[in-house]
Design a protein around this motif. Structure first.
Motif, PDB file in Angstrom:
ATOM      1  N   ILE A 290       0.727  -1.241   0.048  1.00  0.00           N
ATOM      2  CA  ILE A 290      -0.020  -0.039   0.145  1.00  0.00           C
ATOM      3  C   ILE A 290       0.929   1.324   0.004  1.00  0.00           C
ATOM      4  O   ILE A 290       1.915   1.298   0.282  1.00  0.00           O
ATOM      5  CB  ILE A 290      -0.966   0.014   1.304  1.00  0.00           C
ATOM      6  N   GLU A 291       0.161   2.174  -0.516  1.00  0.00           N
ATOM      7  CA  GLU A 291       0.949   3.571  -0.372  1.00  0.00           C
ATOM      8  C   GLU A 291       0.497   4.270   0.813  1.00  0.00           C
ATOM      9  O   GLU A 291      -0.702   4.263   1.038  1.00  0.00           O
ATOM     10  CB  GLU A 291       1.055   4.336  -1.688  1.00  0.00           C
ATOM     11  N   TYR A 292       1.450   5.210   1.468  1.00  0.00           N
ATOM     12  CA  TYR A 292       0.976   5.904   2.554  1.00  0.00           C
ATOM     13  C   TYR A 292       0.755   7.360   1.894  1.00  0.00           C
ATOM     14  O   TYR A 292       1.629   7.954   1.434  1.00  0.00           O
ATOM     15  CB  TYR A 292       2.102   5.954   3.430  1.00  0.00           C
ATOM     16  N   VAL A 293      -0.780   7.610   2.037  1.00  0.00           N
ATOM     17  CA  VAL A 293      -0.941   8.857   1.328  1.00  0.00           C
ATOM     18  C   VAL A 293      -1.814   9.592   2.368  1.00  0.00           C
ATOM     19  O   VAL A 293      -2.184   9.247   3.434  1.00  0.00           O
ATOM     20  CB  VAL A 293      -2.190   8.259   0.107  1.00  0.00           C
ATOM     21  N   GLY A 294      -1.966  10.958   2.055  1.00  0.00           N
ATOM     22  CA  GLY A 294      -2.630  12.053   2.514  1.00  0.00           C
ATOM     23  C   GLY A 294      -2.256  13.356   2.029  1.00  0.00           C
ATOM     24  O   GLY A 294      -1.836  13.511   0.996  1.00  0.00           O
ATOM     25  N   GLU A 295      -2.522  14.190   3.102  1.00  0.00           N
ATOM     26  CA  GLU A 295      -2.397  15.786   2.324  1.00  0.00           C
ATOM     27  C   GLU A 295      -0.740  15.857   2.462  1.00  0.00           C
ATOM     28  O   GLU A 295      -0.316  15.723   3.593  1.00  0.00           O
ATOM     29  CB  GLU A 295      -3.237  16.687   3.175  1.00  0.00           C
ATOM     30  N   ILE A 296      -0.153  16.350   1.277  1.00  0.00           N
ATOM     31  CA  ILE A 296       1.148  16.773   1.559  1.00  0.00           C
ATOM     32  C   ILE A 296       1.305  18.097   1.868  1.00  0.00           C
ATOM     33  O   ILE A 296       0.803  19.074   1.102  1.00  0.00           O
ATOM     34  CB  ILE A 296       1.904  16.395   0.198  1.00  0.00           C
ATOM     35  N   ILE A 297       1.978  18.258   2.949  1.00  0.00           N
ATOM     36  CA  ILE A 297       2.027  19.652   3.626  1.00  0.00           C
ATOM     37  C   ILE A 297       3.469  20.107   3.889  1.00  0.00           C
ATOM     38  O   ILE A 297       4.416  19.185   3.886  1.00  0.00           O
ATOM     39  CB  ILE A 297       1.162  20.080   4.971  1.00  0.00           C
ATOM     40  N   THR A 298       3.842  21.368   4.269  1.00  0.00           N
ATOM     41  CA  THR A 298       4.996  21.799   4.797  1.00  0.00           C
ATOM     42  C   THR A 298       5.057  21.394   6.370  1.00  0.00           C
ATOM     43  O   THR A 298       4.409  21.322   6.798  1.00  0.00           O
ATOM     44  CB  THR A 298       5.297  23.379   4.459  1.00  0.00           C
ATOM     45  N   TRP A 299       6.436  21.346   6.767  1.00  0.00           N
ATOM     46  CA  TRP A 299       6.538  21.373   8.083  1.00  0.00           C
ATOM     47  C   TRP A 299       5.850  22.427   8.847  1.00  0.00           C
ATOM     48  O   TRP A 299       5.222  22.138   9.887  1.00  0.00           O
ATOM     49  CB  TRP A 299       8.064  20.887   8.423  1.00  0.00           C
ATOM     50  N   ASP A 300       6.041  23.518   8.433  1.00  0.00           N
ATOM     51  CA  ASP A 300       5.394  24.733   9.114  1.00  0.00           C
ATOM     52  C   ASP A 300       3.946  24.348   9.400  1.00  0.00           C
ATOM     53  O   ASP A 300       3.347  25.011  10.388  1.00  0.00           O
ATOM     54  CB  ASP A 300       5.834  26.016   8.427  1.00  0.00           C
ATOM     55  N   GLU A 301       3.165  24.056   8.269  1.00  0.00           N
ATOM     56  CA  GLU A 301       1.810  23.718   8.357  1.00  0.00           C
ATOM     57  C   GLU A 301       1.565  22.600   9.318  1.00  0.00           C
ATOM     58  O   GLU A 301       0.796  22.496   9.940  1.00  0.00           O
ATOM     59  CB  GLU A 301       1.276  23.262   6.846  1.00  0.00           C
ATOM     60  N   ALA A 302       2.391  21.559   9.410  1.00  0.00           N
ATOM     61  CA  ALA A 302       2.295  20.417  10.331  1.00  0.00           C
ATOM     62  C   ALA A 302       2.338  20.889  11.863  1.00  0.00           C
ATOM     63  O   ALA A 302       1.679  20.277  12.414  1.00  0.00           O
ATOM     64  CB  ALA A 302       3.482  19.299   9.935  1.00  0.00           C
ATOM     65  N   LEU A 303       3.442  21.727  12.057  1.00  0.00           N
ATOM     66  CA  LEU A 303       3.477  22.437  13.209  1.00  0.00           C
ATOM     67  C   LEU A 303       2.378  23.099  13.675  1.00  0.00           C
ATOM     68  O   LEU A 303       1.851  23.438  14.721  1.00  0.00           O
ATOM     69  CB  LEU A 303       4.668  23.131  13.527  1.00  0.00           C
ATOM     70  N   ARG A 304       1.624  23.985  12.684  1.00  0.00           N
ATOM     71  CA  ARG A 304       0.477  24.593  13.046  1.00  0.00           C
ATOM     72  C   ARG A 304      -0.535  23.919  13.483  1.00  0.00           C
ATOM     73  O   ARG A 304      -1.224  24.112  14.289  1.00  0.00           O
ATOM     74  CB  ARG A 304       0.273  25.517  11.844  1.00  0.00           C
ATOM     75  N   ARG A 305      -0.711  22.539  12.747  1.00  0.00           N
ATOM     76  CA  ARG A 305      -1.923  21.847  13.169  1.00  0.00           C
ATOM     77  C   ARG A 305      -1.663  20.868  14.315  1.00  0.00           C
ATOM     78  O   ARG A 305      -2.696  20.463  14.715  1.00  0.00           O
ATOM     79  CB  ARG A 305      -2.107  20.898  11.865  1.00  0.00           C
ATOM     80  N   HIS A 306      -0.376  20.681  14.732  1.00  0.00           N
ATOM     81  CA  HIS A 306      -0.192  19.910  15.652  1.00  0.00           C
ATOM     82  C   HIS A 306      -0.744  20.569  17.143  1.00  0.00           C
ATOM     83  O   HIS A 306      -0.588  21.606  17.404  1.00  0.00           O
ATOM     84  CB  HIS A 306       1.472  19.520  16.024  1.00  0.00           C
ATOM     85  N   PRO A 307      -1.287  19.806  18.067  1.00  0.00           N
ATOM     86  CA  PRO A 307      -1.520  18.381  17.947  1.00  0.00           C
ATOM     87  C   PRO A 307      -2.865  17.915  17.323  1.00  0.00           C
ATOM     88  O   PRO A 307      -3.809  18.898  17.223  1.00  0.00           O
ATOM     89  CB  PRO A 307      -1.548  17.760  19.222  1.00  0.00           C
ATOM     90  N   HIS A 308      -3.236  16.928  16.364  1.00  0.00           N
ATOM     91  CA  HIS A 308      -4.311  16.468  16.014  1.00  0.00           C
ATOM     92  C   HIS A 308      -5.507  16.471  16.964  1.00  0.00           C
ATOM     93  O   HIS A 308      -6.627  16.829  16.981  1.00  0.00           O
ATOM     94  CB  HIS A 308      -4.069  15.167  15.356  1.00  0.00           C
ATOM     95  N   ASP A 309      -4.940  15.845  18.243  1.00  0.00           N
ATOM     96  CA  ASP A 309      -5.938  15.669  19.244  1.00  0.00           C
ATOM     97  C   ASP A 309      -5.014  16.157  20.548  1.00  0.00           C
ATOM     98  O   ASP A 309      -4.010  15.431  21.178  1.00  0.00           O
ATOM     99  CB  ASP A 309      -6.242  14.092  19.553  1.00  0.00           C
ATOM    100  N   PRO A 310      -5.487  17.173  21.036  1.00  0.00           N
ATOM    101  CA  PRO A 310      -4.857  17.890  22.217  1.00  0.00           C
ATOM    102  C   PRO A 310      -4.953  16.966  23.748  1.00  0.00           C
ATOM    103  O   PRO A 310      -3.981  16.736  24.408  1.00  0.00           O
ATOM    104  CB  PRO A 310      -5.623  18.846  22.597  1.00  0.00           C
ATOM    105  N   ALA A 311      -5.731  15.685  23.580  1.00  0.00           N
ATOM    106  CA  ALA A 311      -5.867  15.057  24.827  1.00  0.00           C
ATOM    107  C   ALA A 311      -4.998  13.883  24.429  1.00  0.00           C
ATOM    108  O   ALA A 311      -4.574  13.291  25.332  1.00  0.00           O
ATOM    109  CB  ALA A 311      -7.372  14.417  24.904  1.00  0.00           C
ATOM    110  N   ASP A 312      -4.435  13.653  23.381  1.00  0.00           N
ATOM    111  CA  ASP A 312      -3.327  12.507  23.158  1.00  0.00           C
ATOM    112  C   ASP A 312      -2.392  13.426  22.015  1.00  0.00           C
ATOM    113  O   ASP A 312      -2.174  12.849  20.749  1.00  0.00           O
ATOM    114  CB  ASP A 312      -4.008  11.359  22.335  1.00  0.00           C
ATOM    115  N   PRO A 313      -1.492  14.230  22.425  1.00  0.00           N
ATOM    116  CA  PRO A 313      -0.641  14.866  21.610  1.00  0.00           C
ATOM    117  C   PRO A 313       0.343  14.278  20.553  1.00  0.00           C
ATOM    118  O   PRO A 313       0.871  14.623  19.731  1.00  0.00           O
ATOM    119  CB  PRO A 313      -0.057  16.005  22.367  1.00  0.00           C
ATOM    120  N   ASN A 314       0.596  12.914  21.149  1.00  0.00           N
ATOM    121  CA  ASN A 314       1.635  12.476  20.266  1.00  0.00           C
ATOM    122  C   ASN A 314       0.920  11.405  19.350  1.00  0.00           C
ATOM    123  O   ASN A 314       1.537  10.417  18.595  1.00  0.00           O
ATOM    124  CB  ASN A 314       2.439  11.453  21.219  1.00  0.00           C
TER     125      ASN A 314
END
Length: 194
Positions: free
Chosen positions: A51-75
């Motif tokens: 399988i290919e690991y797919v999803g939205e390709i973003i910059t690291w700056d955007e990844a850091l802006r989005r982080h965390p996906h779930d504040p209750a489970d930040p890792n």
């Protein structure tokens, strides 16, 4: 958060052939290791691209802006490090590959080929067996017991490291964008799912 990079091989791969439909070959269901997992629906051959690991390709700056996906489970994220500029966020547009669990004794591996990430079988995998690869998270700070505890491993392998973090000797030579603990890279505990 720790600055983590999910490790994967960056060697030239043989030409990829069209993968068979994933729905018959692999299946997502409850894992005996942790949360959801991905299982072989049919016998899978060594070296086969699963399988290919797919999803939205973003910059690291955007990844850091989005982080965390779930504040209750930040890792718990679905980030996959492509290079120093880009990351795949499988929370958006991802497929079942995001549920493949970590193991210190994996039966699969991740491989980057021209900016795309593929999961392939390291050996023959019989139908019904759960798929695993080594996340090999890389962090730019000392491995303390507290840090390792943030990224626990539950694989149960005889040689289990007890953490999703790559051994420091494997992490050497891998660059990270920052040493700031808030800069979270990789799938950082992505398998800590409900």
């Amino acid at each position: 958060m720790s600055d983590v990079t999910k490790s994967s091989r960056q060697t030239p791969a043989p030409a990829k052939t069209a993968a068979k439909p994933a729905s018959r070959r692999i299946q997502v269901r409850r894992s005996g290791v942790h949360g959801r997992g991905v299982y072989a629906g049919t016998d899978l051959a060594e070296g086969e691209t699963l399988i290919e690991y797919v999803g939205e390709i973003i910059t690291w700056d955007e990844a850091l802006r989005r982080h965390p996906h779930d504040p209750a489970d930040p890792n718990h994220t679905f980030y996959f490090h492509i290079d120093e500029e880009r990351v795949i966020d499988a929370k958006f547009g991802g497929n079942s590959s995001r549920w493949i669990n970590h193991s210190c004794a994996p039966n699969c591996e991740s491989e980057i080929d021209e900016g795309r990430v593929f999961i392939r079988a390291l050996r023959n995998i019989p139908a019904g067996q759960e798929l695993f690869y080594d996340y090999g998270l890389v962090i730019d700070e000392p491995f303390t017991p507290e840090l390792k505890a943030e990224y626990p491993c539950w694989c149960g392998a005889d040689a289990c490291r007890g953490t999703l973090l790559a051994p420091k000797e494997k992490a050497k030579g891998k660059k990270s964008k920052s040493k700031n603990k808030s800069d979270h890279k990789g799938k950082g505990g992505a398998k800590r799912k409900a």
